[in-house]
Design a protein around this motif. Structure first.
Motif: not given
Length: 275
Positions: A75-86
């Protein structure tokens, strides 16, 4: 004295045993060093065996991480934008495949205790009783194996009362076809049985592909045998002095101190002083 001459483009660090201390906390010094590293323009990745149900815990441990690789790379998550997780990657394995791997391993080493971690976060980890389970925040439920190992799974956890985790890993590698599952061990005495091709290196590759970064521009930190894939792939790798001998042998160098004494922070601080 660190052996790098310049900042890498991406830094990936294991969590437990590397930046997370024995009391399950991350020190303010380590938090600060990682924050400074991310602010310098280096892409920061946290890579852990923890499953996606512990995503919030991982974000709390490494809040400066741009990406999180969980479930040993599934599982890979992008979490660079405050509370947004992609979510960028989501791999699971059918429970019956894990059950078949369990049968093969028990035929080789004798009885083991086994848990299945469902991909559905609303389902608890289920299987045999696990009295020494090291993560009290994760709920367990006892059930027959033909019930526990059904449906899509993150991975299976197998524990022997007579073999260490690395011993189980060696035995499993002898009897498990690589086209069935991928086996690893995360330093807490458990064999972890994952979907085919799932490794921390494979998870990090998702991030590298997104930015067109080569492994030669990657620095990694790790301590346990589940870190070996990324240690061997990276252009530069740093093992913790509290790490497994296999990991230390695979590393480019050893951190100046262990996870309880801010070894990663000390290394990163020196790295940020490079001209």
């Amino acid at each position: 004295m660190i052996q790098l001459a310049r900042l890498p483009k991406l830094v990936a660090t294991d969590l437990d045993g590397t930046v997370v201390r024995s009391d399950e906390s991350v020190s303010p010094r380590t938090m600060s060093a990682l924050k400074r590293l991310a602010a310098s323009g280096v892409i920061l990745v946290g890579a852990t065996g923890r499953g996606p149900r512990l995503l919030d815990m991982c974000r709390n441990d490494v809040p400066s991480a741009d990406f999180l690789v969980l479930g040993q790379g599934a599982f890979v998550y992008e979490c660079r934008y405050d509370d947004t997780v992609v979510q960028l990657a989501d791999r699971s394995v059918d429970g019956e495949i894990l059950h078949e791997a369990l049968r093969l391993i028990e035929a080789e080493v004798g009885p083991v205790r086994a848990l299945a971690e469902p991909a559905d976060p609303d389902r608890p980890l289920t299987g045999d009783p696990m009295p020494d389970w090291p993560w009290p925040a994760v709920r367990l439920e006892t059930a027959p194996r033909d019930v526990a190992f059904t449906g899509p799974m993150v991975k299976g956890y197998f524990v022997s009362d007579h073999h260490t985790g690395p011993e189980l890993l060696v035995a499993a590698q002898d009897v498990i076809d690589e086209d069935l599952v991928t086996v690893t061990e995360s330093g807490v005495g458990m064999l972890e049985v994952c979907p085919v091709g799932v490794t921390k290196a494979a998870g990090i590759q998702v991030v590298l592909d997104k930015f067109g970064i080569d492994w030669s521009d990657v620095l990694v930190f790790g301590d346990a045998t589940n870190d070996l894939s990324m240690m061997r792939a990276a252009g530069h790798s740093v093992a913790m002095p509290n790490g497994h001998p296999w990991v230390q042998a695979a590393a480019s160098e050893i951190a100046p101190a262990g996870n309880n004494d801010d070894g990663v922070a000390q290394y990163v601080e020196a790295l940020l002083e490079l001209p």
